[in-house]
Design a protein around this motif. Structure first.
Motif, PDB file in Angstrom:
ATOM      1  N   ASN A 306       5.646   5.012   4.279  1.00 33.99           N
ATOM      2  CA  ASN A 306       4.685   3.735   4.786  1.00 33.99           C
ATOM      3  C   ASN A 306       4.413   3.576   3.580  1.00 33.99           C
ATOM      4  OD1 ASN A 306       5.533   3.989   7.438  1.00 33.99           O
ATOM      5  ND2 ASN A 306       3.378   4.745   7.861  1.00 33.99           N
ATOM      6  N   TRP A 308       6.550   2.640   0.788  1.00 31.67           N
ATOM      7  CA  TRP A 308       7.322   1.824   0.298  1.00 31.67           C
ATOM      8  C   TRP A 308       6.735   0.478   0.641  1.00 31.67           C
ATOM      9  CZ3 TRP A 308       7.362   3.658  -3.733  1.00 31.67           C
ATOM     10  CH2 TRP A 308       7.398   4.743  -4.762  1.00 31.67           C
ATOM     11  N   SER A 309       5.970   0.523   1.617  1.00 31.85           N
ATOM     12  CA  SER A 309       6.042  -1.247   2.947  1.00 31.85           C
ATOM     13  C   SER A 309       4.575  -2.238   1.737  1.00 31.85           C
ATOM     14  CB  SER A 309       5.444  -1.212   4.206  1.00 31.85           C
ATOM     15  OG  SER A 309       4.377  -0.027   3.798  1.00 31.85           O
ATOM     16  N   LYS A 311       3.249  -4.410  -0.707  1.00 33.06           N
ATOM     17  CA  LYS A 311       4.971  -5.584  -1.869  1.00 33.06           C
ATOM     18  C   LYS A 311       4.484  -4.641  -3.525  1.00 33.06           C
ATOM     19  CE  LYS A 311       5.236  -9.735  -2.543  1.00 33.06           C
ATOM     20  NZ  LYS A 311       5.258 -11.166  -2.690  1.00 33.06           N
ATOM     21  N   ASN A 327      16.037   2.646   4.029  1.00 31.16           N
ATOM     22  CA  ASN A 327      14.927   1.714   5.338  1.00 31.16           C
ATOM     23  C   ASN A 327      13.915   1.210   4.319  1.00 31.16           C
ATOM     24  OD1 ASN A 327      16.761   1.556   7.133  1.00 31.16           O
ATOM     25  ND2 ASN A 327      15.386   3.311   8.060  1.00 31.16           N
ATOM     26  N   ALA A 328      13.177   1.827   3.560  1.00 33.53           N
ATOM     27  CA  ALA A 328      12.322   1.884   2.131  1.00 33.53           C
ATOM     28  C   ALA A 328      12.891   0.943   1.218  1.00 33.53           C
ATOM     29  CB  ALA A 328      11.881   2.948   1.779  1.00 33.53           C
ATOM     30  N   LYS A 330      15.372  -0.460   0.711  1.00 30.99           N
ATOM     31  CA  LYS A 330      15.744  -2.287   1.366  1.00 30.99           C
ATOM     32  C   LYS A 330      14.094  -3.609   1.491  1.00 30.99           C
ATOM     33  CE  LYS A 330      19.112  -1.654   4.710  1.00 30.99           C
ATOM     34  NZ  LYS A 330      19.688  -1.242   5.596  1.00 30.99           N
ATOM     35  N   THR A 331      12.793  -2.270   1.958  1.00 29.93           N
ATOM     36  CA  THR A 331      11.906  -3.055   2.410  1.00 29.93           C
ATOM     37  C   THR A 331      11.105  -3.529   1.275  1.00 29.93           C
ATOM     38  OG1 THR A 331      11.094  -2.140   4.576  1.00 29.93           O
ATOM     39  CG2 THR A 331       9.403  -2.338   3.003  1.00 29.93           C
ATOM     40  N   GLU A 334      13.069  -6.789  -0.394  1.00 30.94           N
ATOM     41  CA  GLU A 334      13.378  -7.536   0.337  1.00 30.94           C
ATOM     42  C   GLU A 334      11.792  -8.251  -0.396  1.00 30.94           C
ATOM     43  OE1 GLU A 334      13.538  -6.291   4.280  1.00 30.94           O
ATOM     44  OE2 GLU A 334      15.351  -6.465   4.249  1.00 30.94           O
ATOM     45  N   ASN A 335      10.406  -7.066  -0.708  1.00 26.43           N
ATOM     46  CA  ASN A 335       9.320  -7.921  -1.219  1.00 26.43           C
ATOM     47  C   ASN A 335       9.631  -8.187  -2.476  1.00 26.43           C
ATOM     48  OD1 ASN A 335       7.861  -7.156   1.030  1.00 26.43           O
ATOM     49  ND2 ASN A 335       7.634  -5.046   1.252  1.00 26.43           N
TER      50      ASN A 335
END
Length: 446
Positions: A306, A308-309, A311, A327-328, A330-331, A334-335
């Protein structure tokens, strides 16, 4: 079917249960089609088929006695992958996940990483499914001595020079070197990562982490006209690579706000206190949640993936293979993340890598960006051969220049073959071409 597709297909048929090795070969080969077209003589000489097959694989049992007097048995292995440009060089990993597929993937990557340094080193890797965690110093010593009893038959300063990796630090290297010296009755530079009091090199502890940042600073400056200065940085892991990547990133003006271990991650909005992290991980060898005892304002979250969530502007995955998936990725994008530099070996999945390249992030592949560790190991070998030692500043300066040269070679090669700013393709091609040409010059028997 192209020659490269055929080789990759044969790799998967021959070793069907080694997905990490398949991934490593596929990642390199997807860049090499232009090389195959430019060098039909290498195709004719079977260079592509030969480079995916290790020259030698050594597997052995490692019996040792624990503190309760019970006999334990682990598996030891060394894959001597390619010696076209120098003696085999690559680390030893002690971790329960170790099996032939992991060691072959690491050894294959090592061929090209070592090639990129410009130093005369071939590629190899080794290790055991032994887990040093929770073991006493005496248990680790007995294991290392038993491991070296067999490994000593196959290595030497001009043959194969192992180093450390996950689970193998200065303590383990010391025990193994002591046993090698006793068996062989000689004091040579057969291992790197040694203590400074018996032939080790200054900067070796910091080398991989520092090297990642030296490479990334060059890449950021040249591709994005950016730098670490005033950037928010997330570093996964908390071993040597992660700690010293975080240290150098901070020295270059970045603020590292998160680090992790296998259980979870710490977020500190004020910036990770590296002295605390060193006290926890290097001295105490404790879990990262101990950080809260010293900095209660920080936040601990279970689950290392987690991280990589969080910012950030720059992400440095420095923990283990395939830790950062699509998925990481992409996160991160997006950040607002604009750069990713691999400190570990193949920490990003192929899907994540493709996404980073598609979205024009500065993406540095591990075989280029984390080559600082083996580069400094090569400098340690040189010092051992000369019976001489350089100062911290001298070694650090040489390391910085090597990493700048790796970036330059990688960047220029990518442009030459039509992959401008694609550092993955540039590193794969530049590393491969040097080794392939040496293999071709040495004949088919090689």
């Amino acid at each position: 079917m192209s020659i490269l597709s055929e080789v990759l297909s044969n790799v998967k048929k021959r070793d069907p249960y080694e997905p990490e090795f398949h991934q490593a070969v596929e990642e390199v080969f997807e860049s090499l089609e232009p090389v195959a077209k430019m060098h039909p003589e290498w195709v004719e000489a079977g260079v592509f088929q030969r480079i995916v097959e290790p020259e030698r694989q050594i597997f052995f049992r490692v019996p040792w006695i624990d503190d309760n007097g019970k006999v334990q048995v682990n598996r030891g292995m060394r894959v001597q992958f390619n010696s076209a440009i120098g003696p085999y060089k690559g680390g030893l990993r002690f971790h329960p996940s170790v099996y032939p597929g992991i060691i072959k993937f690491l050894g294959f990557e090592q061929i090209f990483k070592n090639s990129l340094t410009g130093l005369p080193m071939g590629g190899g890797k080794g290790g055991s499914d032994f887990d040093p965690k929770g073991k006493s110093d005496r248990e680790v010593m007995r294991f290392c001595q038993s491991f070296m009893l067999e490994l000593s038959r196959h290595i030497g300063a001009d043959t194969d020079v192992p180093a450390g990796d996950i689970g193998v630090g200065k303590r383990e290297i010391g025990y193994m070197f002591g046993m090698y010296k006793k068996i062989k009755n000689e004091f040579t530079g057969v291992l790197t990562g040694k203590g400074l009091n018996y032939g080790g090199s200054l900067v070796r502890t910091q080398a991989t982490g520092y090297g990642v940042c030296y490479f990334m600073e060059e890449a950021l400056n040249n591709i994005k006209n950016k730098s670490f200065n005033d950037s928010i940085v997330v570093v996964s892991g908390s071993g040597n690579v992660a700690i010293y990547a975080a240290e150098k990133a901070s020295q270059l003006g970045g603020k590292v706000v998160a680090m992790s271990d296998s259980k979870g991650y710490i977020y500190d909005s004020q910036g990770i206190n590296l002295e605390t992290m060193k006290k926890i991980k290097e001295v105490g060898r404790k879990r990262i949640n101990e950080y809260l005892k010293y900095h209660p304002e920080a936040v601990y979250t279970e689950g290392s993936s987690n991280i990589w969530s969080v910012k950030c502007d720059i992400a440095l995955p420095c923990a283990t293979q395939n830790e950062l998936d699509e998925n990481a990725a992409k996160t991160l994008i997006e950040n607002g993340c604009f750069a990713v530099g691999e400190g570990a070996n193949m920490p990003c999945t192929p899907e994540a890598v493709h996404l980073f390249i598609k979205k024009n992030l500065v993406f540095a592949p591990g075989k280029a960006s984390n080559a600082g560790g083996v580069a400094t190991s090569g400098l340690e070998m040189s010092q051992n051969s000369m019976r001489y030692s350089w100062t911290f500043e001298e070694v650090d300066s040489k390391l910085k220049e090597i990493m700048k040269d790796i970036f330059k070679n990688t960047h220029e090669t990518a442009k030459k073959y039509g992959f401008e700013n694609n550092l993955v393709a540039g590193a794969n091609i530049a590393g491969f071409v040097k080794v392939a040409s040496a293999m071709y010059d040495q004949g088919i028997a090689y």
